[in-house]
Design a protein around this motif. Structure first.
Motif, PDB file in Angstrom:
ATOM      1  N   VAL A   1       0.837  -1.203   0.000  1.00 46.29           N
ATOM      2  CA  VAL A   1       0.000   0.000   0.000  1.00 46.29           C
ATOM      3  C   VAL A   1       0.868   1.248   0.000  1.00 46.29           C
ATOM      4  O   VAL A   1       0.603   2.221  -0.726  1.00 46.29           O
ATOM      5  CB  VAL A   1      -0.948  -0.013   1.220  1.00 46.29           C
ATOM      6  CG1 VAL A   1      -1.632   1.327   1.385  1.00 46.29           C
ATOM      7  CG2 VAL A   1      -1.980  -1.119   1.080  1.00 46.29           C
ATOM      8  N   ALA A   2       1.941   1.225   0.821  1.00 39.67           N
ATOM      9  CA  ALA A   2       2.848   2.375   0.853  1.00 39.67           C
ATOM     10  C   ALA A   2       3.531   2.573  -0.499  1.00 39.67           C
ATOM     11  O   ALA A   2       3.696   3.705  -0.969  1.00 39.67           O
ATOM     12  CB  ALA A   2       3.891   2.177   1.949  1.00 39.67           C
ATOM     13  N   ALA A   3       3.927   1.474  -1.161  1.00 41.75           N
ATOM     14  CA  ALA A   3       4.586   1.583  -2.464  1.00 41.75           C
ATOM     15  C   ALA A   3       3.625   2.109  -3.531  1.00 41.75           C
ATOM     16  O   ALA A   3       4.013   2.908  -4.398  1.00 41.75           O
ATOM     17  CB  ALA A   3       5.140   0.219  -2.881  1.00 41.75           C
ATOM     18  N   ILE A   4       2.380   1.682  -3.466  1.00 43.86           N
ATOM     19  CA  ILE A   4       1.389   2.162  -4.438  1.00 43.86           C
ATOM     20  C   ILE A   4       1.141   3.654  -4.253  1.00 43.86           C
ATOM     21  O   ILE A   4       1.032   4.416  -5.225  1.00 43.86           O
ATOM     22  CB  ILE A   4       0.083   1.359  -4.301  1.00 43.86           C
ATOM     23  CG1 ILE A   4       0.311  -0.094  -4.785  1.00 43.86           C
ATOM     24  CG2 ILE A   4      -1.037   2.003  -5.092  1.00 43.86           C
ATOM     25  CD1 ILE A   4      -0.873  -0.992  -4.555  1.00 43.86           C
ATOM     26  N   ARG A   5       1.051   4.093  -2.999  1.00 46.87           N
ATOM     27  CA  ARG A   5       0.836   5.515  -2.745  1.00 46.87           C
ATOM     28  C   ARG A   5       1.999   6.352  -3.257  1.00 46.87           C
ATOM     29  O   ARG A   5       1.806   7.473  -3.743  1.00 46.87           O
ATOM     30  CB  ARG A   5       0.642   5.744  -1.242  1.00 46.87           C
ATOM     31  CG  ARG A   5      -0.701   5.238  -0.709  1.00 46.87           C
ATOM     32  CD  ARG A   5      -0.786   5.427   0.798  1.00 46.87           C
ATOM     33  NE  ARG A   5      -2.089   5.008   1.299  1.00 46.87           N
ATOM     34  CZ  ARG A   5      -2.406   4.960   2.592  1.00 46.87           C
ATOM     35  NH1 ARG A   5      -1.486   5.314   3.504  1.00 46.87           N
ATOM     36  NH2 ARG A   5      -3.601   4.570   2.979  1.00 46.87           N
ATOM     37  N   LYS A   6       3.203   5.804  -3.162  1.00 48.63           N
ATOM     38  CA  LYS A   6       4.377   6.527  -3.657  1.00 48.63           C
ATOM     39  C   LYS A   6       4.613   6.294  -5.146  1.00 48.63           C
ATOM     40  O   LYS A   6       5.540   6.865  -5.719  1.00 48.63           O
ATOM     41  CB  LYS A   6       5.621   6.095  -2.879  1.00 48.63           C
ATOM     42  CG  LYS A   6       5.581   6.451  -1.405  1.00 48.63           C
ATOM     43  CD  LYS A   6       6.844   5.950  -0.715  1.00 48.63           C
ATOM     44  CE  LYS A   6       6.835   6.295   0.767  1.00 48.63           C
ATOM     45  NZ  LYS A   6       8.048   5.773   1.465  1.00 48.63           N
TER      46      LYS A   6
ATOM     47  N   ASP B   1       5.781   3.663  -6.528  1.00 45.46           N
ATOM     48  CA  ASP B   1       7.109   3.056  -6.634  1.00 45.46           C
ATOM     49  C   ASP B   1       6.930   1.611  -7.078  1.00 45.46           C
ATOM     50  O   ASP B   1       6.777   0.699  -6.266  1.00 45.46           O
ATOM     51  CB  ASP B   1       7.827   3.127  -5.280  1.00 45.46           C
ATOM     52  CG  ASP B   1       9.300   2.735  -5.387  1.00 45.46           C
ATOM     53  OD1 ASP B   1       9.668   2.134  -6.408  1.00 45.46           O
ATOM     54  OD2 ASP B   1      10.055   3.028  -4.437  1.00 45.46           O
ATOM     55  N   GLY B   2       6.946   1.400  -8.377  1.00 43.96           N
ATOM     56  CA  GLY B   2       6.731   0.066  -8.915  1.00 43.96           C
ATOM     57  C   GLY B   2       7.837  -0.904  -8.543  1.00 43.96           C
ATOM     58  O   GLY B   2       7.595  -2.096  -8.338  1.00 43.96           O
ATOM     59  N   ARG B   3       9.065  -0.411  -8.449  1.00 46.93           N
ATOM     60  CA  ARG B   3      10.189  -1.282  -8.108  1.00 46.93           C
ATOM     61  C   ARG B   3      10.039  -1.815  -6.687  1.00 46.93           C
ATOM     62  O   ARG B   3      10.267  -3.010  -6.436  1.00 46.93           O
ATOM     63  CB  ARG B   3      11.493  -0.505  -8.251  1.00 46.93           C
ATOM     64  CG  ARG B   3      12.736  -1.327  -7.977  1.00 46.93           C
ATOM     65  CD  ARG B   3      13.991  -0.491  -8.213  1.00 46.93           C
ATOM     66  NE  ARG B   3      15.189  -1.252  -7.919  1.00 46.93           N
ATOM     67  CZ  ARG B   3      16.406  -0.769  -8.005  1.00 46.93           C
ATOM     68  NH1 ARG B   3      16.597   0.489  -8.388  1.00 46.93           N
ATOM     69  NH2 ARG B   3      17.448  -1.529  -7.731  1.00 46.93           N
ATOM     70  N   ALA B   4       9.668  -0.951  -5.756  1.00 45.39           N
ATOM     71  CA  ALA B   4       9.486  -1.388  -4.372  1.00 45.39           C
ATOM     72  C   ALA B   4       8.328  -2.377  -4.273  1.00 45.39           C
ATOM     73  O   ALA B   4       8.396  -3.365  -3.532  1.00 45.39           O
ATOM     74  CB  ALA B   4       9.239  -0.190  -3.462  1.00 45.39           C
ATOM     75  N   TRP B   5       7.262  -2.111  -5.036  1.00 47.29           N
ATOM     76  CA  TRP B   5       6.115  -3.013  -5.019  1.00 47.29           C
ATOM     77  C   TRP B   5       6.515  -4.394  -5.545  1.00 47.29           C
ATOM     78  O   TRP B   5       6.145  -5.428  -4.986  1.00 47.29           O
ATOM     79  CB  TRP B   5       4.987  -2.424  -5.846  1.00 47.29           C
ATOM     80  CG  TRP B   5       3.887  -3.399  -6.177  1.00 47.29           C
ATOM     81  CD1 TRP B   5       3.564  -3.872  -7.401  1.00 47.29           C
ATOM     82  CD2 TRP B   5       2.974  -4.002  -5.256  1.00 47.29           C
ATOM     83  NE1 TRP B   5       2.507  -4.750  -7.311  1.00 47.29           N
ATOM     84  CE2 TRP B   5       2.123  -4.847  -6.007  1.00 47.29           C
ATOM     85  CE3 TRP B   5       2.793  -3.924  -3.879  1.00 47.29           C
ATOM     86  CZ2 TRP B   5       1.117  -5.595  -5.429  1.00 47.29           C
ATOM     87  CZ3 TRP B   5       1.782  -4.682  -3.295  1.00 47.29           C
ATOM     88  CH2 TRP B   5       0.958  -5.495  -4.066  1.00 47.29           C
ATOM     89  N   GLY B   6       7.293  -4.424  -6.630  1.00 42.31           N
ATOM     90  CA  GLY B   6       7.730  -5.696  -7.190  1.00 42.31           C
ATOM     91  C   GLY B   6       8.625  -6.468  -6.231  1.00 42.31           C
ATOM     92  O   GLY B   6       8.494  -7.686  -6.087  1.00 42.31           O
ATOM     93  N   ALA B   7       9.559  -5.763  -5.565  1.00 44.87           N
ATOM     94  CA  ALA B   7      10.442  -6.429  -4.594  1.00 44.87           C
ATOM     95  C   ALA B   7       9.645  -6.986  -3.417  1.00 44.87           C
ATOM     96  O   ALA B   7       9.896  -8.109  -2.950  1.00 44.87           O
ATOM     97  CB  ALA B   7      11.504  -5.449  -4.107  1.00 44.87           C
TER      98      ALA B   7
END
Length: 345
Positions: A80-85, A87-93
């Motif tokens: 959820v935090a990665a989506i708000r930012k 940040d696709g790379r963080a979401w994938g990791a």
């Protein structure tokens, strides 16, 4: 008691002390970096031993489902935090490490017959299942209160311990288990007979201690953890994330605890709550080192192991009380030779 009996008892004490030394080092490491007194350290011992025993019986260990459940919880929070930012790379990791990795482990073990695998591979699978739970626990329980006082962190540790013990009873039941010996051999050394299992315990403990020394002295991440332990704010200002430091520390602590469980599983029957008592003895050793000195903690672990072994011979009914009584003179001596300081803000 003659010399031969004393040597045999001392041999058992040194073997036990090697395990306590590993747990003491893990407790000192976690406290130095995160300020948390990590009471659940012993649960990794029980989980590691019982997971390996389950694999050797040919069944899927229930710790797989704990890994998947904790991974999904971490994915929801960090995702959820990665989506708000955006940040696709963080979401994938996050998705890869916390969802895909446990799923691959489940599919792999479902397709194999764990009981037919070589022991080395069973041990690697045990580490692969239990060790990643460490940083997940940090993310779910400790990271949200990372800047809280030591007392709050201690309360969180107690809560995590209670949860893990309850889950251990649910996963493994009340019956204890043992695993096959790592090395089924024995050697005559003078009056003593040294088993291959004892050699494995001592060799693995020594190798891990040397490996940790090299990690902290020679690698960038190790030096960064040392910097965080010395000055958290200074390490943050130099660009090293305290969040990453916490996760790495809990990963190392989980690895040490799980490996300790693998080492003791062939020589003692492990129950779902066995890790708590073993972890407490490691804590006594860590207290000898003031929760700060690795060499003193290791020396304290050897003292605890020898004291436990000789107490078992002379007064087996009181051996636990004798071991834990050791903490009283240590605390009294430290209270007389130390000065109170304000807690770091």
């Amino acid at each position: 008691m003659d010399l031969q009996i004393a040597l045999l008892i001392g041999q058992d004490g040194v073997t036990s002390g090697a395990i306590y030394a590993l747990l003491a080092l893990a407790l000192v490491l976690v406290f130095a970096v995160t300020r948390a007194i990590y009471i659940p350290q012993g649960e990794y011992v029980a989980y590691g031993a019982l997971t390996l025993a389950t694999l050797q019986s040919g069944a899927l260990p229930a710790t797989l489902w704990l890994l998947m459940g904790a991974g999904l919880a971490v994915t929801v929070i960090d995702g959820v935090a990665a989506i708000r930012k955006r940040d696709g790379r963080a979401w994938g990791a996050t998705l890869g490490w916390n969802v895909a990795y446990p799923a691959v482990l489940v599919l792999t073990l479902s397709a194999l017959s764990p009981a037919q695998l070589p022991m080395a591979l069973q041990i690697l699978l045990t580490l692969a299942i239990v060790v990643p739970i460490g940083p997940m626990i940090y993310r779910l329980a400790y990271q949200p209160v990372a800047e809280a006082s030591v007392l709050v962190l201690l309360i969180v540790s107690v809560a995590v311990h209670v949860v893990l013990v309850g889950l251990g009873l649910l996963f493994f039941g009340a019956e204890g288990s043992r695993t096959a010996p790592l090395w089924d051999a024995s050697f005559a050394v003078g009056w003593m007979t040294v088993s291959g299992q004892q050699i494995c315990v001592l060799a693995a403990s020594a190798a891990l201690i040397v490996g940790l020394y090299l990690f902290f002295e020679k690698t960038l991440y190790g030096k960064a953890l040392r910097a965080t332990a010395i000055n958290r704010n200074g390490a943050r200002l130099m660009g090293f994330s305290p969040v990453f430091a916490g996760r790495l520390t809990f990963l190392l602590a989980a690895f040490i605890g799980t490996l300790s469980g693998v080492l003791i599983a062939p020589v003692t029957t492990v129950y779902y709550d066995t890790g708590f008592l073993i972890g407490l003895k490691g804590f006594v050793a860590a207290i000898v080192g003031g929760l700060a000195s690795y060499p003193l903690a290791a020396a304290g672990a050897l003292i605890v192991g020898l004291l436990e072994s000789f107490a078992s011979f002379w007064a087996s009914a009181y051996k636990e009380a004798i071991v834990f009584t050791l903490i009283i003179p240590v605390l009294m001596w430290r209270s007389l030779h130390s000065h109170g300081i304000d807690e770091e803000a």
